[in-house]
Design a protein around this motif. Structure first.
Motif, mmCIF file in Angstrom:
data_model
loop_
_atom_site.group_PDB
_atom_site.id
_atom_site.type_symbol
_atom_site.label_atom_id
_atom_site.label_comp_id
_atom_site.label_asym_id
_atom_site.label_seq_id
_atom_site.Cartn_x
_atom_site.Cartn_y
_atom_site.Cartn_z
ATOM 1 N N THR A 210 0.805 -1.222 0.000
ATOM 2 C CA THR A 210 0.000 0.000 0.000
ATOM 3 C C THR A 210 0.840 1.276 0.000
ATOM 4 O OG1 THR A 210 -0.148 0.144 2.415
ATOM 5 C CG2 THR A 210 -1.791 -1.225 1.280
ATOM 6 N N ASP A 211 2.162 1.144 0.160
ATOM 7 C CA ASP A 211 3.048 2.316 0.152
ATOM 8 C C ASP A 211 2.604 3.386 1.153
ATOM 9 O OD1 ASP A 211 4.760 1.294 -1.837
ATOM 10 O OD2 ASP A 211 3.352 1.907 -3.404
ATOM 11 N N GLY A 212 2.254 2.942 2.345
ATOM 12 C CA GLY A 212 1.906 3.873 3.405
ATOM 13 C C GLY A 212 0.432 4.021 3.680
ATOM 14 N N LEU A 213 -0.436 3.584 2.769
ATOM 15 C CA LEU A 213 -1.877 3.669 2.994
ATOM 16 C C LEU A 213 -2.267 2.671 4.076
ATOM 17 C CD1 LEU A 213 -4.360 5.194 1.833
ATOM 18 C CD2 LEU A 213 -4.757 3.195 0.384
ATOM 19 N N CYS A 214 -3.093 3.122 5.035
ATOM 20 C CA CYS A 214 -3.386 2.298 6.217
ATOM 21 C C CYS A 214 -4.550 1.340 6.018
ATOM 22 C CB CYS A 214 -3.658 3.199 7.420
ATOM 23 S SG CYS A 214 -5.118 4.263 7.205
ATOM 24 N N HIS A 215 -5.062 1.219 4.791
ATOM 25 C CA HIS A 215 -6.207 0.335 4.552
ATOM 26 C C HIS A 215 -6.256 -0.025 3.076
ATOM 27 C CE1 HIS A 215 -7.556 4.434 3.639
ATOM 28 N NE2 HIS A 215 -8.278 3.856 2.695
ATOM 29 N N LEU A 216 -7.051 -1.014 2.752
ATOM 30 C CA LEU A 216 -7.324 -1.350 1.361
ATOM 31 C C LEU A 216 -8.612 -0.685 0.920
ATOM 32 C CD1 LEU A 216 -6.517 -5.167 1.115
ATOM 33 C CD2 LEU A 216 -5.166 -3.237 0.289
ATOM 34 N N GLU A 217 -8.707 -0.440 -0.377
ATOM 35 C CA GLU A 217 -9.924 0.105 -0.960
ATOM 36 C C GLU A 217 -10.383 -0.804 -2.090
ATOM 37 O OE1 GLU A 217 -9.322 4.185 -2.048
ATOM 38 O OE2 GLU A 217 -8.593 4.743 -0.053
ATOM 39 N N ALA A 218 -11.637 -0.671 -2.467
ATOM 40 C CA ALA A 218 -12.217 -1.546 -3.479
ATOM 41 C C ALA A 218 -11.478 -1.459 -4.816
ATOM 42 C CB ALA A 218 -13.698 -1.205 -3.664
ATOM 43 N N ARG A 219 -10.987 -0.259 -5.149
ATOM 44 C CA ARG A 219 -10.292 -0.094 -6.438
ATOM 45 C C ARG A 219 -9.014 -0.931 -6.484
ATOM 46 N NH1 ARG A 219 -5.938 3.046 -5.574
ATOM 47 N NH2 ARG A 219 -5.935 4.314 -3.661
ATOM 48 N N GLN A 220 -8.328 -1.052 -5.344
ATOM 49 C CA GLN A 220 -7.113 -1.856 -5.303
ATOM 50 C C GLN A 220 -7.426 -3.329 -5.479
ATOM 51 O OE1 GLN A 220 -6.249 -0.091 -1.438
ATOM 52 N NE2 GLN A 220 -4.197 0.427 -2.170
ATOM 53 N N LEU A 221 -8.483 -3.768 -4.820
ATOM 54 C CA LEU A 221 -8.870 -5.169 -4.949
ATOM 55 C C LEU A 221 -9.288 -5.480 -6.376
ATOM 56 C CD1 LEU A 221 -9.344 -7.875 -3.602
ATOM 57 C CD2 LEU A 221 -11.639 -7.115 -2.990
ATOM 58 N N ARG A 222 -10.044 -4.566 -6.985
ATOM 59 C CA ARG A 222 -10.482 -4.797 -8.361
ATOM 60 C C ARG A 222 -9.287 -4.964 -9.299
ATOM 61 N NH1 ARG A 222 -14.487 -4.430 -11.855
ATOM 62 N NH2 ARG A 222 -16.056 -3.762 -10.357
ATOM 63 N N GLY A 223 -8.276 -4.142 -9.126
ATOM 64 C CA GLY A 223 -7.118 -4.240 -10.002
ATOM 65 C C GLY A 223 -6.455 -5.603 -9.937
ATOM 66 N N HIS A 224 -6.341 -6.153 -8.743
ATOM 67 C CA HIS A 224 -5.709 -7.462 -8.598
ATOM 68 C C HIS A 224 -6.625 -8.589 -9.067
ATOM 69 C CE1 HIS A 224 -1.874 -6.577 -6.554
ATOM 70 N NE2 HIS A 224 -2.500 -5.469 -6.212
ATOM 71 N N VAL A 225 -7.919 -8.428 -8.870
ATOM 72 C CA VAL A 225 -8.868 -9.427 -9.360
ATOM 73 C C VAL A 225 -8.796 -9.510 -10.884
ATOM 74 C CG1 VAL A 225 -11.332 -9.870 -9.692
ATOM 75 C CG2 VAL A 225 -10.454 -9.353 -7.410
ATOM 76 N N GLU A 226 -8.713 -8.355 -11.523
ATOM 77 C CA GLU A 226 -8.693 -8.332 -12.988
ATOM 78 C C GLU A 226 -7.389 -8.851 -13.563
ATOM 79 O OE1 GLU A 226 -9.522 -4.266 -13.801
ATOM 80 O OE2 GLU A 226 -11.708 -4.489 -13.640
ATOM 81 N N SER A 227 -6.276 -8.625 -12.857
ATOM 82 C CA SER A 227 -4.976 -8.955 -13.435
ATOM 83 C C SER A 227 -4.384 -10.275 -12.954
ATOM 84 C CB SER A 227 -3.975 -7.836 -13.111
ATOM 85 O OG SER A 227 -3.739 -7.769 -11.693
ATOM 86 N N TRP A 228 -4.935 -10.839 -11.875
ATOM 87 C CA TRP A 228 -4.245 -11.981 -11.271
ATOM 88 C C TRP A 228 -5.131 -13.148 -10.842
ATOM 89 C CZ3 TRP A 228 -5.043 -13.177 -6.003
ATOM 90 C CH2 TRP A 228 -4.291 -14.266 -5.540
ATOM 91 N N LEU A 229 -6.304 -12.902 -10.327
ATOM 92 C CA LEU A 229 -7.086 -13.955 -9.685
ATOM 93 C C LEU A 229 -7.304 -15.143 -10.611
ATOM 94 C CD1 LEU A 229 -8.628 -14.563 -7.033
ATOM 95 C CD2 LEU A 229 -10.702 -13.776 -8.205
ATOM 96 N N PRO A 230 -6.881 -16.355 -10.188
ATOM 97 C CA PRO A 230 -7.095 -17.551 -11.014
ATOM 98 C C PRO A 230 -8.574 -17.743 -11.347
ATOM 99 C CG PRO A 230 -5.537 -18.019 -9.250
ATOM 100 C CD PRO A 230 -6.095 -16.649 -8.968
ATOM 101 N N ALA A 231 -8.845 -18.178 -12.558
ATOM 102 C CA ALA A 231 -10.216 -18.228 -13.063
ATOM 103 C C ALA A 231 -11.119 -19.165 -12.279
ATOM 104 C CB ALA A 231 -10.204 -18.627 -14.540
ATOM 105 N N ASP A 232 -10.557 -20.218 -11.692
ATOM 106 C CA ASP A 232 -11.404 -21.205 -11.013
ATOM 107 C C ASP A 232 -11.606 -20.912 -9.527
ATOM 108 O OD1 ASP A 232 -8.815 -21.719 -10.175
ATOM 109 O OD2 ASP A 232 -9.048 -23.914 -10.219
ATOM 110 N N THR A 233 -11.122 -19.779 -9.035
ATOM 111 C CA THR A 233 -11.187 -19.459 -7.609
ATOM 112 C C THR A 233 -12.631 -19.383 -7.120
ATOM 113 O OG1 THR A 233 -9.165 -18.152 -7.793
ATOM 114 C CG2 THR A 233 -10.530 -17.794 -5.832
#
Length: 247
Positions: free
Chosen positions: A91-114
């Motif tokens: 997060t480079d200093g951000l104290c929490h996650l946000e939905a936009r960050q999760l979406r980016g990883h879901v779109e670029s990485w999450l295995p299709a069968d998860t």
């Protein structure tokens, strides 16, 4: 006219809520159940998650995990020992996650069968509590070493939990932990929420946590906490699990 800090905050949360709702719909449509794990640093969250992931892998359940920290990839390396796909989110200093960050990883990485995606949020019981990630289940963890009054000190986090996990129970006596008082405090801020006792290194609670998550995946009703994420408003425009059990 200048906006107040509260106006800006509500606008940020409203935007996040909209993205979270969209992401939840998208992932639900794909058959993915997201579990958001919140706790203070040192609660034993990573240890318990690693055990849950390993158990899921043993059972052939398509599971993955995202782990968030301000720096280092230490937790990702630990969790990867489970055999599940794991991705570190810095997060480079951000104290929490946000939905936009999760979406980016879901779109670029999450295995299709998860079918299960665990998100280990930044170790912090303040900021992460206000941000919906599009999760299907929010779990708040607390170690016995943190004190039985923690739910009263952090009512937003505990009041938004759909499941509470008490960790490091093997240290309760040494820490002088008053479990009865703790349970009363939890019920005061979140009536009816289930509390699961766990000792990850000894295996206690690992299967219970996994079963609760699988139940949600399979359509079981989820506890509705008093501070469940609700739409935030800006400029007047709108931008359970079984009750009361201790396992």
């Amino acid at each position: 006219m200048c906006e107040s800090v509260d106006d800006v905050t509500q606008a940020v949360l409203a935007k996040n809520d909209g993205l979270a709702a969209s992401l939840r719909d998208e992932l639900t449509g794909r058959g993915v159940t997201v579990v958001n794990l919140l706790s203070s640093p040192g609660s034993g969250k990573t240890e318990l998650l690693g055990r849950v992931l390993a158990r899921a892998v043993e059972r052939g359940i398509p599971v993955a995990a995202l782990t968030a920290d301000l720096a280092t990839e230490n937790d990702a390396h630990r969790l990867a020992r489970s055999g599940a796909p794991v991705r570190q989110l810095l997060t480079d200093g951000l104290c929490h996650l946000e939905a936009r960050q999760l979406r980016g990883h879901v779109e670029s990485w999450l295995p299709a069968d998860t079918s299960l995606l665990f998100v280990e949020n930044v170790g912090n019981l303040v900021c992460p509590a206000s941000y919906d990630l599009g999760e299907s289940l929010r779990i708040v963890l607390i170690a016995v070493t943190e004190g039985e009054d923690k739910p009263l000190k952090y009512p937003t986090a505990f009041g938004s939990a759909q499941l509470v996990v008490l960790t490091k129970t093997d240290l309760a006596e040494a820490a002088g932990f008053d479990e009865s008082a703790f349970l009363a405090h939890v019920q005061r801020v979140n009536p009816g929420v289930e509390v699961v006792r766990s000792c990850a290194r000894g295996g206690e609670g690992v299967d219970t946590v996994l079963e609760r998550v699988l139940a949600v995946r399979d359509g079981a009703p989820v506890h509705r906490p008093p501070l469940a994420p609700r739409p935030h408003r800006h400029d007047d425009a709108a931008s359970g699990l079984a009750a009361g059990r201790v396992s």
